[in-house]
Each structure stands twice: as structure tokens, then as C-alpha cells.
Design a protein around this motif. Structure first.
Motif, PDB file in Angstrom:
ATOM      1  N   ALA A 120       0.841  -1.203   0.000  1.00  0.00           N
ATOM      2  CA  ALA A 120       0.000   0.000   0.000  1.00  0.00           C
ATOM      3  C   ALA A 120       0.872   1.247   0.000  1.00  0.00           C
ATOM      4  O   ALA A 120       0.624   2.202  -0.760  1.00  0.00           O
ATOM      5  N   ILE A 121       1.909   1.249   0.837  1.00  0.00           N
ATOM      6  CA  ILE A 121       2.849   2.381   0.875  1.00  0.00           C
ATOM      7  C   ILE A 121       3.570   2.511  -0.457  1.00  0.00           C
ATOM      8  O   ILE A 121       3.789   3.620  -0.962  1.00  0.00           O
ATOM      9  N   GLY A 122       3.925   1.369  -1.060  1.00  0.00           N
ATOM     10  CA  GLY A 122       4.603   1.381  -2.365  1.00  0.00           C
ATOM     11  C   GLY A 122       3.746   2.015  -3.447  1.00  0.00           C
ATOM     12  O   GLY A 122       4.243   2.783  -4.293  1.00  0.00           O
ATOM     13  N   ILE A 123       2.446   1.713  -3.444  1.00  0.00           N
ATOM     14  CA  ILE A 123       1.521   2.306  -4.420  1.00  0.00           C
ATOM     15  C   ILE A 123       1.462   3.818  -4.229  1.00  0.00           C
ATOM     16  O   ILE A 123       1.461   4.587  -5.201  1.00  0.00           O
ATOM     17  N   TYR A 124       1.435   4.259  -2.976  1.00  0.00           N
ATOM     18  CA  TYR A 124       1.382   5.703  -2.720  1.00  0.00           C
ATOM     19  C   TYR A 124       2.642   6.388  -3.253  1.00  0.00           C
ATOM     20  O   TYR A 124       2.563   7.491  -3.823  1.00  0.00           O
ATOM     21  N   ARG A 125       3.784   5.748  -3.077  1.00  0.00           N
ATOM     22  CA  ARG A 125       5.030   6.350  -3.570  1.00  0.00           C
ATOM     23  C   ARG A 125       5.025   6.453  -5.096  1.00  0.00           C
ATOM     24  O   ARG A 125       5.493   7.435  -5.663  1.00  0.00           O
ATOM     25  N   LYS A 126       4.467   5.436  -5.766  1.00  0.00           N
ATOM     26  CA  LYS A 126       4.326   5.500  -7.227  1.00  0.00           C
ATOM     27  C   LYS A 126       3.378   6.629  -7.615  1.00  0.00           C
ATOM     28  O   LYS A 126       3.600   7.346  -8.596  1.00  0.00           O
ATOM     29  N   MET A 127       2.325   6.765  -6.844  1.00  0.00           N
ATOM     30  CA  MET A 127       1.330   7.807  -7.084  1.00  0.00           C
ATOM     31  C   MET A 127       1.971   9.196  -7.003  1.00  0.00           C
ATOM     32  O   MET A 127       1.740  10.060  -7.861  1.00  0.00           O
ATOM     33  N   ARG A 128       2.789   9.400  -5.971  1.00  0.00           N
ATOM     34  CA  ARG A 128       3.462  10.695  -5.818  1.00  0.00           C
ATOM     35  C   ARG A 128       4.484  10.919  -6.919  1.00  0.00           C
ATOM     36  O   ARG A 128       4.680  12.054  -7.379  1.00  0.00           O
ATOM     37  N   ALA A 129       5.131   9.816  -7.357  1.00  0.00           N
ATOM     38  CA  ALA A 129       6.112   9.937  -8.449  1.00  0.00           C
ATOM     39  C   ALA A 129       5.453  10.393  -9.745  1.00  0.00           C
ATOM     40  O   ALA A 129       6.102  11.002 -10.603  1.00  0.00           O
ATOM     41  N   GLU A 130       4.160  10.121  -9.884  1.00  0.00           N
ATOM     42  CA  GLU A 130       3.412  10.557 -11.070  1.00  0.00           C
ATOM     43  C   GLU A 130       2.664  11.866 -10.815  1.00  0.00           C
ATOM     44  O   GLU A 130       1.725  12.218 -11.526  1.00  0.00           O
ATOM     45  N   SER A 131       3.111  12.574  -9.756  1.00  0.00           N
ATOM     46  CA  SER A 131       2.585  13.912  -9.428  1.00  0.00           C
ATOM     47  C   SER A 131       1.091  13.911  -9.109  1.00  0.00           C
ATOM     48  O   SER A 131       0.405  14.911  -9.342  1.00  0.00           O
ATOM     49  N   MET A 132       0.598  12.812  -8.573  1.00  0.00           N
ATOM     50  CA  MET A 132      -0.808  12.728  -8.170  1.00  0.00           C
ATOM     51  C   MET A 132      -0.888  12.955  -6.661  1.00  0.00           C
ATOM     52  O   MET A 132      -0.209  12.286  -5.890  1.00  0.00           O
ATOM     53  N   GLU A 133      -1.693  13.916  -6.236  1.00  0.00           N
ATOM     54  CA  GLU A 133      -1.862  14.217  -4.816  1.00  0.00           C
ATOM     55  C   GLU A 133      -2.919  13.304  -4.198  1.00  0.00           C
ATOM     56  O   GLU A 133      -3.962  13.061  -4.805  1.00  0.00           O
ATOM     57  N   GLY A 134      -2.660  12.845  -2.991  1.00  0.00           N
ATOM     58  CA  GLY A 134      -3.628  12.016  -2.293  1.00  0.00           C
ATOM     59  C   GLY A 134      -4.615  12.863  -1.501  1.00  0.00           C
ATOM     60  O   GLY A 134      -4.249  13.923  -0.980  1.00  0.00           O
ATOM     61  N   ASP A 135      -5.847  12.400  -1.408  1.00  0.00           N
ATOM     62  CA  ASP A 135      -6.858  13.113  -0.627  1.00  0.00           C
ATOM     63  C   ASP A 135      -6.990  12.491   0.768  1.00  0.00           C
ATOM     64  O   ASP A 135      -6.168  11.662   1.171  1.00  0.00           O
ATOM     65  N   GLU A 136      -8.041  12.877   1.500  1.00  0.00           N
ATOM     66  CA  GLU A 136      -8.234  12.386   2.855  1.00  0.00           C
ATOM     67  C   GLU A 136      -8.416  10.875   2.912  1.00  0.00           C
ATOM     68  O   GLU A 136      -7.937  10.231   3.852  1.00  0.00           O
ATOM     69  N   VAL A 137      -9.076  10.309   1.896  1.00  0.00           N
ATOM     70  CA  VAL A 137      -9.298   8.855   1.887  1.00  0.00           C
ATOM     71  C   VAL A 137      -7.965   8.118   1.749  1.00  0.00           C
ATOM     72  O   VAL A 137      -7.718   7.101   2.426  1.00  0.00           O
ATOM     73  N   VAL A 138      -7.093   8.633   0.897  1.00  0.00           N
ATOM     74  CA  VAL A 138      -5.763   8.041   0.732  1.00  0.00           C
ATOM     75  C   VAL A 138      -4.992   8.115   2.046  1.00  0.00           C
ATOM     76  O   VAL A 138      -4.337   7.144   2.454  1.00  0.00           O
ATOM     77  N   MET A 139      -5.069   9.259   2.716  1.00  0.00           N
ATOM     78  CA  MET A 139      -4.354   9.430   3.988  1.00  0.00           C
ATOM     79  C   MET A 139      -4.842   8.431   5.041  1.00  0.00           C
ATOM     80  O   MET A 139      -4.048   7.878   5.796  1.00  0.00           O
ATOM     81  N   VAL A 140      -6.154   8.201   5.082  1.00  0.00           N
ATOM     82  CA  VAL A 140      -6.706   7.212   6.022  1.00  0.00           C
ATOM     83  C   VAL A 140      -6.123   5.831   5.727  1.00  0.00           C
ATOM     84  O   VAL A 140      -5.740   5.088   6.645  1.00  0.00           O
TER      85      VAL A 140
END
Length: 680
Positions: A192-212
Motif C-alpha cells: 500500500a505504501i509502495g503504491i502511494y510512492r508511485k502515485m506521488r512519483a506521477e505527481s498525483m496528490e492524495g486526498d483524505e481517503v488516501v491518507m486514512v
């Protein structure tokens, strides 16, 4: 005339903006009168409007009376059923649409049908829809793929989800969120953390649901540092902190042992629900802070909230930890009256009764529970084991086998532990062998630790050492400590010093283990080694945990520390102990001062033994209960040999049953005899 002035755009506007059923019925009539119903989009709009206003029957009526259905008409009714949480009806309509053969499903059809499959966990139908959708040219459609992704995530098929995700040419925030939450829910937080890092690498910001999702991943990984970082990120970005996000923070801090931060986050919440309270209560109970957990339960009820099963299971765990039988019984009664007595609650109550010393109540409840899973059976096996009834534990194990339930790793750990507490060496050897040969369960460290403990405590120290040498996995701290305990008990000091060295190599952070190592060296008069261990303990900021004992008298818990002089009845307690000491010595009691590992005068050592916490608790119990009353003591450390001998004498002198639960097991003292048979 009206018919000549009513245009199609105005029909669309009237239908889409209508907010009450009576007006919609009039618009419907007007559409029929003006002939606008013949427009291909009108039936679909009417169906959607009726469904939006809650009249699903009228929506179905429009569909049935429409002479020719197009994809808009089908989709409107399918979407209406989806919104009214009727996934089975969605799939029925989807298959009806296919069998009709005149209309081809589009992106919306496939998306909603896949959502219905997710709700029903129907992977087989989903794969059929996926094949049809991809064959119809929707393989790269973001809505179809997102719906399929959601299905895989909800069904726990994260490898399939990952494959699809990697093939998606366009990924929106919903897709990324689905992957993160999916990995969290199946217990794969690192991914799950790995997916978030890929997401940030593609300049996509996470919202509150992602943070949860990330907070929940940190809770599962035990990474409080990252959890605090995410918490800080949410504050800096001024993200909305709803009750879900704040409860996730409380849960994350609590599960990582940061209870001050968990409490702070909890107190700052503007809106607390049952889940919020349960998260903190569970955190306190899981971290051994039983009184805090029970205080929070009381506060929760004072706020007008009724505890759910999570809070009650945690409260029962807290009662188990401190032996608070009266409150445990109250919670049991509450469950019986207010909630469905399921397997989880049933097992928690069984465990509570057992750990509070009421094994017969635990067994009675176990026999009444209708549906028993392996956890329930394991709890009962462990209960008999902790009370020293190894043969009864084996009987329960055999009874479980007759039900068709397969024993698991935990079952054998409980069974082998039961054998260890009862000294059933032959039975232990037999079932340890069968665990692999018959049941195909490879021994893990916990099983080896039980067997080493069984053999070493029974005096088979060399055999226990040979078993360790034969291990296919590297022996951990639990295995070596089990052998060290056996060496200490049976004065196998040469091997004990070697094992103590092995234990120290593993850098244990447990005070009890360091104390055991120190005691082994002290037994061999290796005062230089004792000094080294204690110096190391001091350097690490570690001090030996003081012994304390709890006793419940008249529904209230009373705590005693070793050499405790603060209790209001201290003088009476000491007078009682002096009288008992006099009577014991007349019966042949000789204080075992060799177990005081300090260079002190004999009379000082004897006085120290007499002031052990369990003796203070026993004396208090005798002073404040009527003759013949059973006394139950809960001790945080193992009972020393001298207190064990003394309690046997006391039980005979006062003609009472005295039950002592130490950190390892139960001791039932009666008529000068202990249920452990002096084997612990």
C-alpha cells in the motif's frame, strides 16, 4: 397550444429538475400527451427521475410500457436498481438485456454490472462481464477498469488488481485509492505504501481517503514514525479531519503503543462515535493498561454511547489481565441481554472466566456456545493448560478432532504448552511428532519453545538442548529462555552459563529475561557476571519490574507491591503474616533464603521473603473475607519457590482454597497441596 410550445430541451429540463412525485406524475402525463415520450431519451429520463424520488415501482412501470428499449432505457433502470442497493436485480437486468439481443451494453452498463458483482463477491459473473466488456472495446475504458479494480480489491484479489492496474493507460485518483485501500484491507501494508510512492512519483496528490489508508497501513506495520509524518502532512495541507480520519489516527497511535498520543488525538476529536471509543479502549487493553481501558468504558457509557463488540472484547481482556471477576461477570450479563452472543464474544468471555480463576464457568459457557470455531477450541485447550490440567486439554483436543475441525499452529502451541504445565513429557513427545507426520504442520519457534520448556522443566535438559540443535529454523529468544529456565531450576549451571551467553547475544529488551540471566549467574556464584548483567541493565535504563499482586475483595480490586507499607491495613496484614509464619514453622516450614540473590543477613532475607506481594495480598484477603471464602491472587511475575511452599502451608492452616495466577500459569492451593504438583 401547449403541445406546440413544449420543446425537447424543456422536457429534459422539467424532468431533471423535478423534486416531488406528484409534479413528476403530471410531467409524465404531459410528455405522453405531447408525444415527447417517443423521443429515444425520454423514457430513460423518466425512469431516472422516478428512481431519484424513490418510486422504483413507477420506474419499472415506465420501462415495461416502453415499446422499444435502447441502451439509455436499460441503463436508467439498471442504475436505479444499483442506487437502491439491489445488486442481484442489476445482474438480472444485465442478463435480460443480453438475451434481448437488440441493444449492446456500453461503458455505463458494464461499470454498474461489475459494481453489483463486487457487492455480491461474485467473481465468476464478473469475469464473464469483463470478457464481454473487453471484447466490446472497453479494455482501456477508465470507468470499466476502475469498477473491475474495485471488484478485485473488495474480493481480496490484489494480484489480479495489480495486473489490471499496471495495464490501465489512465489512472485517476479513485483507481490509486482503490489500490491503496485494497492492499491495506488484505494485510499487505508495505505494498500500500509502495503504491502511494508511485502515485506521488506521477505527481498525483492524495486526498483524505488516501491518507486514512496510509494511516491504517502504518498501524498494521507498527511504523509510528511514518504515521506521525502522515498526520503532520494532513495538518499542513489543512485536510478535513472527519471522524474516520481521526479515529484511524487514534487506532494507529494506540496499536503502536503511543498511548499518550492516542489519548491526545482522541481528546481533540470534536465528534466521537462508538468506533472512536472502542479504538482507544482496545489500545489500552492491548498494551496492558487494564484500568485505563475500563475507565474509558465507563466514560463512554456516561456519554450516552452503548459499547460495541470491540469495546466489550477489550473490556473483557482488561478484566482478564487484572482478574476483575465481578466486572467480567457484569459485562457477560450485558452481552447476554443486549447483543448477539457470537463466537468472538463467546471466546472472550470464556477466556475471561478462565483467567479470573473460574475454569468451571469457562467450561460451562464453552459447552453452551452453539457454533465453535478453532479459536474457541484453542481458548479452551489453553485454559485447561494454564490451570495445569494437561489431560483435560488433550481430551478437548481429541473432542475437537471428532468435529472435523483441523487443528492449526495455535492449537498445537496450546496443547504442547498444556503438556508443559502438567509435566506430560511422553504425551508431548508423541503429539509433537504427530503434528508434522499426521497433520502436516511444520513446527514453528513457538512449538519448539513449548517442547524445550516441557523437556527442560521435567529435568531432560540435555534432550532439550539436543532438540534445539536439531532445529531447521534459527532458535530465537523464546527457545533459549525456555532452556535457561530449565537449567536454573535443575541447577545445570555449566550449560546454564552457556545458554545465558546465547540469550545475551540476542540483546533481549525484556527485564524478566535479564533478571533470569542474572539469577543463573548468581546461582553459580558468578558475581562478576551478575554485576555485568546488572550494569548492562542500568546502562540501558532498565530496572527489574517490581512484583505486585492483585486480590478482589467484595467486588473491589486491591493492589500490593513487594514490601508495600502504604496500605491502610498494613499493621494488621503484618500481624497476620507473623501469626501464619509462627504456625508454618511449627509445621516444619523453613524459609528458602537461597532464592534471595543478595549478600544479606539471613534474618533480612527471611523478612524480604515474607514481604513478597502475594503474601501481603493473601493476608489482606484472609482479613477481609469470611472463613472458607476462596481467595484469588493475580501476580505479575512468577511465584518464587519459597512463596509457593508458604502458600501450601497457609492453605492448610486457614482451611481455604487459595488460587494464584502468576505470569505462567494457575496454582490452586488446598489442604497443603498445589494443583501443579510442585511442577512449574
Amino acid at each position: 397550444m401547449l403541445s406546440s410550445t413544449l420543446s425537447r430541451p424543456s422536457v429534459k429540463h422539467l424532468i431533471s429538475t423535478c423534486r416531488d412525485p406528484q409534479t413528476l406524475a403530471q410531467i409524465h402525463a404531459l410528455v405522453i400527451l405531447t408525444g415527447s415520450l417517443s423521443h429515444p431519451q425520454s423514457p430513460g429520463r423518466l425512469i431516472a427521475a422516478y428512481a431519484r424520488l424513490g418510486d422504483i415501482a413507477a420506474a419499472q412501470s415506465v420501462f415495461k410500457t416502453t415499446s422499444s428499449h435502447n441502451v439509455s432505457t436499460w441503463n436508467s433502470l439498471i442504475i436505479a436498481q444499483s442506487r437502491y442497493n439491489s445488486p442481484a436485480e442489476v445482474l438480472r437486468l444485465y442478463h435480460l438485456m443480453l438475451s434481448d439481443g437488440r441493444v449492446r451494453p456500453d461503458s455505463s452498463t458494464f461499470t454498474v454490472a461489475l459494481k453489483a458483482c463486487a457487492q455480491l463477491s461474485d467473481l465468476k459473473t464478473a469475469e464473464e462481464i469483463k470478457t464481454h466488456a473487453f471484447g466490446s472495446g472497453y479494455k482501456h475504458d477508465v470507468f470499466v477498469c476502475s469498477s473491475l479494480l474495485n471488484l478485485y480489491a473488495k474480493c481480496g484479489k490484489m494480484d489480479e488488481a495489480m495486473k489490471l492496474f499496471d495495464e490501465m493507460p489512465m489512472k485517476d485518483l479513485v483507481s490509486w485509492t482503490t489500490m491503496i485501500m485494497g492492499f491495506v484491507n488484505v494485510g499487505r501494508p508495505l505494498e500500500a505504501i509502495g503504491i502511494y510512492r508511485k502515485m506521488r512519483a506521477e505527481s498525483m496528490e492524495g486526498d483524505e481517503v488516501v491518507m486514512v489508508g496510509l494511516i491504517q497501513a502504518c498501524a498494521a506495520m507498527g511504523d509510528v514514525r511514518m504515521g506521525r509524518s502522515i498526520h503532520g502532512h494532513m495538518i499542513r495541507r489543512c485536510m478535513r479531519m472527519d471522524v474516520v480520519a481521526e479515529t484511524s489516527l487514534v487506532d494507529m497511535y494506540a496499536k503502536n503503543g503511543s498511548l499518550e498520543l492516542a489519548h491526545l488525538a482522541f481528546e481533540r476529536m470534536h465528534c466521537k462515535n462508538v468506533v472512536s471509543w472502542s479504538a482507544l479502549i482496545s489500545g489500552y487493553a492491548q498494551n496492558g493498561l487494564a484500568s485505563d481501558a475500563l475507565q474509558m468504558l465507563v466514560r463512554m457509557q456516561e456519554c450516552g454511547l452503548q459499547p460495541d463488540s470491540v469495546a466489550l472484547v477489550s473490556a473483557l481482556l482488561a478484566c482478564s489481565q487484572i482478574g476483575f471477576l465481578k466486572l467480567g461477570k457484569t459485562i457477560h450479563g450485558y452481552i447476554e441481554k443486549r447483543l448477539e452472543f457470537d463466537q468472538i464474544l463467546g471466546t472472550a468471555v470464556i477466556d475471561m472466566y478462565s483467567k479470573c480463576g473460574c475454569l468451571s464457568s469457562a467450561r460451562s459457557l464453552f459447552d453452551r456456545v452453539g457454533l465453535r470455531d478453532s479459536i474457541s477450541w484453542n481458548a479452551m485447550i489453553a485454559s485447561y493448560g494454564a490451570h495445569g490440567h494437561g489431560k483435560e486439554a488433550l481430551s478437548i483436543f481429541l473432542e475437537m478432532s471428532e468435529t472435523g475441525l483441523e487443528p492449526d499452529h495455535a492449537t498445537f502451541a496450546s496443547l504442547l504448552s498444556a503438556f508443559s504445565h502438567s509435566g506430560l513429557v511422553e504425551e508431548g513427545r508423541y503429539w509433537f511428532h504427530l503434528m508434522l507426520q499426521k497433520f502436516g504442520i511444520e513446527p514453528a519457534e513457538k512449538h519448539y519453545a513449548c517442547m524445550v520448556d516441557l523437556l527442560a522443566r521435567a529435568g531432560h535438559v540435555k534432550e532439550a538442548h539436543e532438540l534445539i540443535k536439531s532445529m531447521v529454523i534459527k532458535p530465537g529468544i523464546a527457545v533459549w529462555v525456555a532452556l535457561l529456565s530449565g537449567c536454573h531450576k535443575h541447577k545445570t549451571l555449566e550449560l546454564g552459563e552457556y545458554v545465558a551467553g546465547k540469550v545475551l547475544e540476542l540483546n533481549p529488551d525484556d527485564l524478566g529475561i535479564h533478571a533470569l540471566v542474572s539469577n543463573v549467574f548468581a546461582a553459580g556464584k558468578r558475581w562478576d557476571k551478575v554485576g555485568e548483567v546488572r550494569k548492562a541493565m542500568k546502562k540501558m535504563g532498565m530496572r527489574k519490574v517490581p512484583g505486585y499482586s492483585l486480590v478482589e475483595v467484595n467486588g473491589k480490586l486491591h493492589a500490593f507491591l513487594v514490601e508495600d507499607k502504604t496500605h491502610p491495613q498494613h499493621e494488621k496484614i503484618m500481624e497476620m503474616l507473623e501469626r501464619l509464619d509462627y504456625e508454618m514453622r511449627k509445621m516444619g516450614y523453613i524459609p528458602k533464603t537461597e532464592f534471595v540473590f543478595h549478600e544479606l543477613e539471613e534474618d533480612v532475607k527471611e523478612r524480604m521473603l515474607c514481604n513478597h506481594s502475594e503474601r501481603l495480598a493473601i493476608a489482606f484477603g484472609l482479613l477481609n473475607t469470611s472463613p472458607g471464602t476462596r481467595i484469588v491472587i493475580i501476580k505479575n511475575l512468577r511465584v518464587c519457590l519459597d512463596c509457593h511452599v508458604a502458600t501450601k502451608y497457609i492453605s492448610k492452616i486457614v482451611n481455604r482454597e487459595i488460587v494464584v495466577r502468576d505470569v505462567k500459569r494457575f496454582h490452586h492451593f488446598k489442604d497443603g497441596v498445589c494443583s501443579c504438583g510442585d511442577y512449574w
